[in-house]
Structure formats: C-alpha cells, structure tokens
Design a protein around this motif. Structure first.
Motif, short mmCIF file in Angstrom:
data_model
loop_
_atom_site.label_atom_id
_atom_site.label_comp_id
_atom_site.label_asym_id
_atom_site.label_seq_id
_atom_site.Cartn_x
_atom_site.Cartn_y
_atom_site.Cartn_z
N LEU A 329 0.72 -1.46 -0.08
CA LEU A 329 -0.09 0.17 0.02
C LEU A 329 0.90 1.23 -0.14
O LEU A 329 0.42 2.30 -0.67
CB LEU A 329 -0.97 0.12 1.29
CG LEU A 329 -2.15 -1.02 1.09
CD1 LEU A 329 -2.58 -1.29 2.48
CD2 LEU A 329 -3.17 -0.40 0.33
N LYS A 330 1.92 1.34 0.90
CA LYS A 330 2.89 2.32 0.77
C LYS A 330 3.47 2.39 -0.46
O LYS A 330 3.62 3.69 -0.98
CB LYS A 330 3.86 2.17 1.87
CG LYS A 330 4.96 3.01 2.14
CD LYS A 330 5.69 3.02 3.16
CE LYS A 330 7.01 3.95 3.28
NZ LYS A 330 7.90 3.66 4.22
N LYS A 331 3.87 1.46 -1.25
CA LYS A 331 4.58 1.39 -2.63
C LYS A 331 3.39 2.06 -3.72
O LYS A 331 3.73 2.85 -4.54
CB LYS A 331 5.01 0.12 -2.89
CG LYS A 331 5.69 -0.09 -4.22
CD LYS A 331 6.27 -1.36 -4.78
CE LYS A 331 7.02 -1.42 -6.02
NZ LYS A 331 7.21 -2.67 -6.35
N ALA A 332 2.26 1.73 -3.71
CA ALA A 332 1.13 2.21 -4.28
C ALA A 332 0.74 3.70 -4.36
O ALA A 332 0.44 4.65 -5.25
CB ALA A 332 0.20 1.19 -4.23
N TYR A 509 -4.73 -1.55 -12.14
CA TYR A 509 -4.20 -2.50 -11.43
C TYR A 509 -2.81 -1.96 -10.93
O TYR A 509 -1.87 -1.32 -11.54
CB TYR A 509 -3.66 -4.02 -11.94
CG TYR A 509 -2.85 -4.85 -11.12
CD1 TYR A 509 -3.10 -5.29 -10.01
CD2 TYR A 509 -1.71 -5.06 -11.95
CE1 TYR A 509 -2.41 -6.28 -9.33
CE2 TYR A 509 -0.51 -5.99 -10.85
CZ TYR A 509 -1.16 -6.50 -9.95
OH TYR A 509 -0.03 -7.40 -9.02
N MET A 510 -2.56 -1.74 -9.58
CA MET A 510 -1.44 -1.09 -8.87
C MET A 510 -0.43 -1.85 -8.14
O MET A 510 0.36 -1.30 -7.51
CB MET A 510 -2.06 0.23 -8.09
CG MET A 510 -3.14 0.81 -8.45
SD MET A 510 -3.51 2.31 -7.48
CE MET A 510 -2.00 3.40 -7.39
N GLY A 511 -0.63 -3.16 -8.22
CA GLY A 511 0.58 -4.00 -7.79
C GLY A 511 -0.01 -5.15 -6.89
O GLY A 511 -1.16 -4.82 -6.26
N GLY A 512 0.59 -6.07 -6.42
CA GLY A 512 0.17 -7.03 -5.38
C GLY A 512 1.17 -8.33 -5.31
O GLY A 512 2.20 -8.35 -6.27
#
Length: 725
Positions: A329-332, A509-512
C-alpha cells in the motif's frame, strides 16, 4: 553438576520431581500416555473410586532424562495429550509443561487451544518422531503460540521459586469438590458435553435450528447464554451475546434481527421442563471470574464447528501477510498514504489486518458479528489495537443500508472527491454457494439470498455465488471510484465464470503479491492467495497482471503473470468434435483450469467428480488425444492452479508430429484406464504377431488406426514409420 544429573532412568526422575515439588498433590506417572500428571489429592474414601472425569488435574507434562529442547518436549506433550483432551474423559488442566534433568517449564493450557483446530493436520503422527514433517509443523505453531509465554525454572538454583509458583498457581479450593468449574482451559470440552446433554432438550425443531444458523445463531450461542447467567437470568456480561437467559428460558436478544414468522415466540423453552438443563448445571460451576467470561465470549470461534467456519469463508489473515500488504500500500500510494487516504475494513473479523496502522482517525472497521466487534473494542481497551472505539461497528455489508454507517464514514462515501481517497482494505469471505455448500451458507449467516445477491444476480451470473464477488460488486457500483486493496483467490481475474463480473470490475491494477494458501489457517487445498490493489477511478479492463511470488518467509522469489481471457476455452474447443456413434472409450474431464488435473482420464466407467463425458471413436481420436495430452502434460502446482487452458488456434491441423506425440502420450499414460475395466479393449497399439499373443485380440482398432488402415478413423499418417515406439 546439576541436581538430578546422576539419575539415569526417566521414571526415577519423574518420581523424584513429584516428591520434591508436588508432595501436596497426587502424582500419576502415566495417564493415557501423558508422562507426568499432577492432580488433586484424593480423600481416603475416594481411593478406590475410578472416576477420572471428575478428577481435577493441575499439570500435564512431558518428562525426559538428559538435556532437551523445551519446544520439542512441549510439542511431544501436545501431540500425546490431544487424544485425552478430545475424548472429554479427562478435563484439561490449567497448566502444561515439561522437564528434563536441568529445568522445568510451565505454560497455560488455554494458550495452545487453537492448535487443536489446526486444519489438515495428521494427529496420528508419532509424537516422539521429532524429524517428521508433521512434528516440525506442530513445533513451529507451538513456538508462535507460546514463544514468550512459557515460564522456566532451573532445578537447584531456583527451587524456592518453583515451590512458590506451584503454591500460588496450583490452588485447591474446597468449592471445587462440589462442582467442576468452567475455565478458559476446559470450556470447549464442557461445551461438547453440553451439546449431548442439554441441546436435545431445547424446544427447537431441526428446521428451526437451521433457521437459527442462517441468522448466525449457533449451538454455542445457547451454551454461552447458559454460562453468562446466574439464577436463571443473564449477568451484565451477557449484553455481548445474541441469546440470553431470562427466567430459565432462552431469549433472542436482538429480536428485530430474527426473521419474523419462523418462530412461534422469541422465548425458547425446554421440552423436558428443564430437567436435563438442571442436571447439567448441578455438575458444573459457571465461571465467576470476569477475565474467564471475557475470554470465553471472545473465543466463541473455537466453539464453531469446522464445516461451518469453512462455509462462512472467514479466514484469519496471518500477521506476515498483513504486514506485507501495508508495504505494498505504501508503494502504491506513497509514504504518507495513511494520512492522505481513508481506510475501511468492512469484513474486519477481529481486526488483525488493521494492526500496525498509525493514523487511527482515518480508519474504520466493521464486521457482521457483534462478537467480533466486541472483541476489537476489547483489544482497543487493552491497547492491543490502535483504533478509535467509535470507528468500530457492527455492519452487514451484504444487507445493511449505508445509512447505518458512522456519520464521518457516510460523509466520505457520499462525497465523490473524498470517495477517491477511500481504500476498502479487506480479506473478504471466500465461501461459494455450490461445491457442497448448502444454499444459505455464508460468512456469519450471510446467505446467497442477500440484498446484494438479489440486486445484482442478473448482471453477475455465476460469479454472484461467491461472497467475495458480492462484496466487490457492491464496492464497484455503490462506492464508485474508490480503491480496493484485497486478499482473495485469483478467479475474478481469469476464471470463465467471472467474464460478466469483469465487465463490472474495471480498474487500474497498482501491484500486489501472491502467497501459498497453506500459510493461512483453516484454508484447505494448495493454491495462490493474492493481495491485489486496484484504483477503480481509472476504468480499465483487466488484461494481464503481474504479481510478486512470496515464499513462506515473506521473501520475493519471482513473479507470476495472470491473464484475463474473456473468450472461449479449451472445453469449448473439444465440444466441436462430439460424436454419437459407437465408441472405443470415453474421455472424462472437468473445468478448464489446472486444479482439475486429476479429473481428466480415459475410461469405460465414469467418476462422479468428472462432469463431462466425451465419447471417442476413429473420427475424433486425434482431437481427444490432443485434449488429453495438453491437460495432463504439465503437472499443477500451487502457483498455476488457477491458470486456464484457452481455445487453440488452427495450426495443429497441419502439425502431424504434434498429433503423433499426443496420441503416443495418450496410449501410454497411466490415466488411460480403459484396460482396467471389463469390456473390449480397443486401445492395444500392437498386433498379435508383434507381441506374440497367445490368443486373438477382441479388437485390432488401434493397431490398424496407427498403420493407416482406417480402423474407423482414416488416420493419414503412420506412427511406426516415424519410429515413435
């Protein structure tokens, strides 16, 4: 030299420890294979009475001569005492422990209760086999549960402390001789007895019990009502319960939540005038200590049967993945994401996903279970969860109107600009209506007839059976342009049943990351569980996503791509080649993904697990072999289980080598079972002469087919000429 170093036999060591430290108690050297048992001293008149179920035990321990690791000994003890505990013949003691020649360790029994609910654990494993996989798995769990909670003393140097500890904690109150007290150590065992002795006398029919279950009220709620009462009426602690006791009758506390018309009255009596109820509570003493009362209410989940826990799809998020998700979440959303965004966990359970957040003013947590809400608030009071108590509330996300939300959260949802800064941060329920689950099964009584289901079933199709899809649908359509950061299966990204769902669920899509399902408690099967972040303000179709692959330690081991394929699949392709004429066998298969690997086989007899029966003859043998080969040539792993087999292009029609390879693979694969059943075997690839057969074969279909003789199929190539065999 230590105090007991000269003792060479384990039995001698046990007897010496009992005499030196536990002389005020009775000592049993072996009880149901438990090494060392300390119990209440019997009166002379009781010496010849065998009633182990009425005996009060203080301490169960593992004993070892020599020097040994504490957690190895504790693990052996727990693996050993599991049968005694589950049998309900022996009431659990408040303390368990272990000792060798150097040291003695004590731990509170209730701290390890959850390990007895460990899914997919083989309790038949040999307790003394320290090297076995099951032992090591149990040992790791016990370290997590007891880690810094054990109390260890050294013999000789700390003898005074050992005796003082035993004096203070192994109490023998006279009242215990009259009734067996319910404690946080034995409340599950006594619940099992309550189910047999009291439940049958409660005046509810089978259908009414089912109605209660659909409303989230279970057997354990009646049991808790019994415990949290005095003189036939509820004590103040019972305000947290769904069922309370009034004048020796069970009463639905929140009457407006019970569907009217299903019960003749909101007061439930006994069909035997309460005789069984009275006999039962003549034997047991309700927990007088408020700490015990809190604990039993908070651990109601331990009283819920495993099949119901699974059908509700409620799974605890391990701390390792909860912590990892916050880093993503911090990265996104940037370093200041907790201050710049609002968070709502609308399926919070007991709030473990929210642990570690720093800005409690921007966080809300809700759950359908009032018990979970109460537990979160108790964690807040105990400084174990840094949230605002008035930001934690009961809410049925699939049924309740948003008007029930706290005012500040409602303002965020109603404001289009603030809504863009709202992150729905959840580990939603995974349950599905189907695959063995009864209609109406769902998290905490949420049924497939929920408001969201009824409202959107026509546009969702089969995806509407999934509870998490219902959550996602309401978020997308009723909290538009927000963000979703969610754990879950990957089927909404690539499964055929979710084609219509993906027309609604559109976002950036923002990562995972993905992790192995075995790292989650109560999750059966081996498959990837994902944590994916989506920005629903940017309406983009899901095409392909790339996830980091985590090992069990939370380390990135690589990346995995998942594709959203919204057209036709391999099962659509093979359907073009169906025949209705005489067959040489049947191809059985199930869905398009890797996890249905074991349901693909050739046979004359059908297995109920394979839903499609595809008849084979000379006209479609090549196509059937291609399907068989493609489905089985790659073995499924936890990582590829949700991958789909798509519709092939037409290049196979000119690729004779590929066709040959597929047919050869099919002929000799161990899932070609046609020769295992009575009937004519058409699949022998040799003639009688080639194998020097003693009798003529019933069928030469396959050898003629391979030789280009037609065999009913008219094969245009010859495997023998290519020297395949």
């Amino acid at each position: 030299m230590t105090k007991y170093e000269n003792i060479r036999k384990e039995e001698t060591l046990k007897a010496k420890i009992a005499a030196d430290y536990f002389s005020n108690f009775d000592y049993e050297p072996n009880l149901n294979n438990i090494d060392f048992v300390i119990c209440q001293k019997k009166k002379r008149s009781d010496l010849f009475i065998e009633e182990p179920q009425n005996q009060k035990y203080y301490f169960w321990a593992e004993a070892k001569k020599g020097k040994h690791d504490i957690f190895d000994m504790l693990t052996q003890l727990i693996l050993t005492c599991e049968k005694a505990y589950r049998s309900n013949e022996y009431y659990a003691p408040p303390w368990i422990g272990c000792f060798d020649q150097n040291k003695i360790t004590f731990a509170e029994f209730h701290e390890i209760l959850s390990i007895f609910n460990e899914p997919d654990f083989n309790w038949n494993t040999v307790p003394s086999n320290y090297r076995s996989q099951e032992f090591q798995k149990a040992c790791q769990n016990i370290k997590k549960l007891l880690g810094n909670k054990i109390i260890t003393f050294t013999f000789g140097d700390e003898d005074k402390e050992i005796k003082e500890f035993i004096k203070n904690n192994f109490t023998n109150s006279p009242e215990n001789h009259i009734k067996i007290p319910i404690t946080k150590d034995n409340f599950i065992q006594i619940f099992n007895k309550w189910e047999k002795e009291v439940k049958p006398s409660i005046a509810l029919s089978k259908d009414e019990w089912k109605d209660c279950e659909q409303d989230g009220i279970l057997d354990c709620d009646f049991y808790c009502a019994d415990i949290m009462s005095f003189g036939g009426n509820a004590i103040p602690m019972a305000k947290k319960l769904k069922i309370i006791l009034e004048n020796d009758q069970y009463v639905f506390k929140d009457k407006e939540k019970i569907r009217y018309g299903k019960f003749p009255t909101f007061n439930i009596d006994f069909c035997d005038n309460g005789e069984a109820y009275k006999r039962f509570w003549n034997k047991y003493k309700r927990p007088p200590i408020e700490t015990y009362q809190h604990y039993i209410i908070d651990r109601r989940d331990l009283l819920v049967p495993e099949n119901i826990r699974q059908s509700r799809g409620s799974f605890f998020t391990p701390p390792i993945w909860a912590d990892k998700s916050k880093k993503y979440l911090k990265k996104a959303f940037g370093d200041n994401w907790e201050d710049e965004y609002y968070l709502w966990d609308c399926a919070a359970g007991t709030g473990n996903l929210l642990a570690g957040l720093t800005n409690k003013y921007n966080v809300w947590a809700s759950d359908i279970e009032e018990g979970n809400v109460s537990r979160m608030k108790s964690f807040i009071d105990d400084k174990k969860l840094d949230l605002l108590s008035n930001h934690v509330f009961q809410f049925d996300f699939l049924n309740d109107d948003f008007d029930k939300l706290p005012l500040e959260l409602k303002k965020i949802i109603d404001d289009p600009q603030k809504r863009k800064k709202l992150i729905i941060y959840i580990n939603p329920p995974y349950a599905e209506n189907g695959a063995g689950l009864a209609k109406g099964a769902g998290k905490s009584g949420v049924s497939m007839g929920s408001m969201v289901y009824n409202k959107y079933v026509r546009i969702l199709g089969n995806a509407s059976r999934e509870l998490f899809a219902q959550f996602f649908t309401r978020i997308c359509l009723e909290i538009s342009n927000c963000k979703i950061a969610s754990f879950g299966k990957l089927k909404y990204v690539n499964a055929p049943n979710f084609v219509r769902f993906r027309q609604i669920f559109r976002g950036l899509y923002m990562g995972g990351f993905i992790c192995h399902s075995v790292t989650f408690e109560n999750v059966k099967g081996k498959f990837p569980i994902s944590f994916l972040i989506w920005d629903l303000e940017n309406k983009k179709n899901i095409d392909k996503i790339t996830c980091d692959v985590m090992n069990k330690k939370g380390e990135v081991e690589g990346q995995k791509e998942y594709y959203s394929y919204n057209k036709k699949y391999i099962n659509d392709w093979i359907a073009h080649f169906k025949v209705n004429t005489d067959t040489i066998g049947t191809l059985f298969f199930n869905s398009n993904d890797f996890q249905h690997y074991n349901f693909t086989y050739l046979s004359l007899l059908k297995d109920a697990k394979s839903i499609t029966a595809f008849s084979i003859n000379g006209e479609n043998l090549i196509e059937a072999s291609m399907y068989f080969c493609v489905r089985l040539c790659i073995v499924p792993t936890w990582l590829n289980k949700s991958d789909q087999f798509s519709y092939p292009n037409n290049l196979w029609q000119q690729d004779e080598e590929f066709q040959n390879d597929c047919l050869t693979f099919t002929l000799f694969h161990n899932k070609n079972l046609v020769s295992c059943h009575d009937g004519i075997n058409h699949w022998i690839p040799f003639s009688e002469k080639e194998v020097d057969a003693k009798e003529k074969f019933d069928s030469n279909f396959m050898s003629e087919f391979l030789g280009g003789g037609g065999g009913g199929g008219g094969c245009i190539f010859c495997l023998y000429e290519k020297s395949v065999f």
